[in-house]
Design an enzyme around this catalytic site. Structure first.
Site, short mmCIF file in Angstrom:
data_model
loop_
_atom_site.label_atom_id
_atom_site.label_comp_id
_atom_site.label_asym_id
_atom_site.label_seq_id
_atom_site.Cartn_x
_atom_site.Cartn_y
_atom_site.Cartn_z
N LEU A 1 0.87 -1.17 0.00
CA LEU A 1 0.00 0.00 0.00
C LEU A 1 0.90 1.23 0.00
O LEU A 1 1.91 1.25 0.71
CB LEU A 1 -0.91 0.03 1.24
CG LEU A 1 -2.04 -1.00 1.32
CD1 LEU A 1 -2.79 -0.85 2.65
CD2 LEU A 1 -3.00 -0.87 0.16
N ASP A 2 0.56 2.24 -0.77
CA ASP A 2 1.34 3.47 -0.78
C ASP A 2 1.36 4.09 0.61
O ASP A 2 0.48 3.82 1.44
CB ASP A 2 0.74 4.48 -1.77
CG ASP A 2 0.87 4.01 -3.21
OD1 ASP A 2 1.71 3.14 -3.47
OD2 ASP A 2 0.12 4.53 -4.06
N VAL A 3 2.32 4.97 0.84
CA VAL A 3 2.49 5.57 2.16
C VAL A 3 1.23 6.34 2.59
O VAL A 3 0.87 6.36 3.79
CB VAL A 3 3.73 6.48 2.19
CG1 VAL A 3 3.57 7.67 1.24
CG2 VAL A 3 4.04 6.96 3.60
#
Length: 233
Positions: A105-107
């Site tokens: 998952l992206d930050v």
């Protein structure tokens, strides 16, 4: 469950989550010893009574771990990052060194993240061939109409790709929110899908992976998966 005797490279990949190619490189560099003797042969068969050290630490053959984490924004889905903490820092320190993250998952993306020390299971979770569904709540910067979702439902070409995306399940919720279910995991796929129809994702939350939901968890919390949940993958 590991069945002995087992190839050394398969054992290492299973217990650490690294790929076979990474394992081969590290073996050549002398990262493994068996009963005190260096072993660089990934095909060497390890017996259950053997003492195996990997990079100076004993390989753990205890029951594998399977966790579901509710990732908050601001954490990365990698082991190390110069600017942000890894999502692994949210679990107990005693488990942290054993785990890797299955999927990403992206930050700035929140929601369901799977952690494990079982490399084979991790591969099944993340491999496109197994087409495990992932459901996201998408918040958009600009208003969107129901009819604009049709290209996503049919499959849409993304910039730089050779093939269109698989048809997605797209449910219009409001002018700025859509619930999207996909069975792929291309780089920044959802953000690129909405960019392709002229919109911009301002917030993204993964609500579900396969049949797993975040019910009962708050941001930053985690739980062990049941045997049935593990088997579902």
């Amino acid at each position: 469950m590991i069945k002995y005797p087992v190839r050394l490279d398969k054992l290492i990949a299973h217990l650490t989550g690294i790929t076979r190619s990474q394992c081969k490189q590290l073996l050549r560099a002398g990262a493994a010893t068996i009963n005190g003797e260096p072993c660089r042969d990934g095909a060497h068969h390890v017996k259950e009574q053997d003492s195996v050290l990997w990079q100076g630490e004993a390989l753990r053959s205890s029951s594998p771990l399977y966790l579901l984490l509710y990732k908050p924004a601001g954490y990365v889905s990698s082991t190390t990052d110069s600017e942000h903490l890894s999502a692994l820092h949210l679990v107990d320190a005693s488990l942290r060194s054993r785990l890797h993250i299955a999927g990403r998952l992206d930050v700035d993306t929140t929601g369901a993240l799977l952690l494990t020390d079982d490399g084979d299971w991790s591969h099944r979770v993340t491999s496109p061939r197994h087409q495990k569904s992932k459901t996201y709540l998408v918040t958009l910067a600009r208003p969107i109409r129901e009819e604009e979702l049709l290209p996503l439902r049919q499959g849409i070409m993304l910039h730089g790709e050779e093939n269109a995306t698989l048809p997605a399940e797209a449910v219009w919720l409001s002018d700025h929110q859509v619930r999207l279910t996909i069975c792929e995991g291309r780089y920044h796929q959802i953000k690129r899908m909405f960019a392709a129809i002229g919109n911009h994702v301002s917030a993204l939350h993964r609500e579900q992976v396969g049949s797993l939901t975040l019910e009962g968890l708050q941001a930053g919390q985690w739980r062990h998966l049941s045997a049935a949940e593990v088997a579902a993958f």
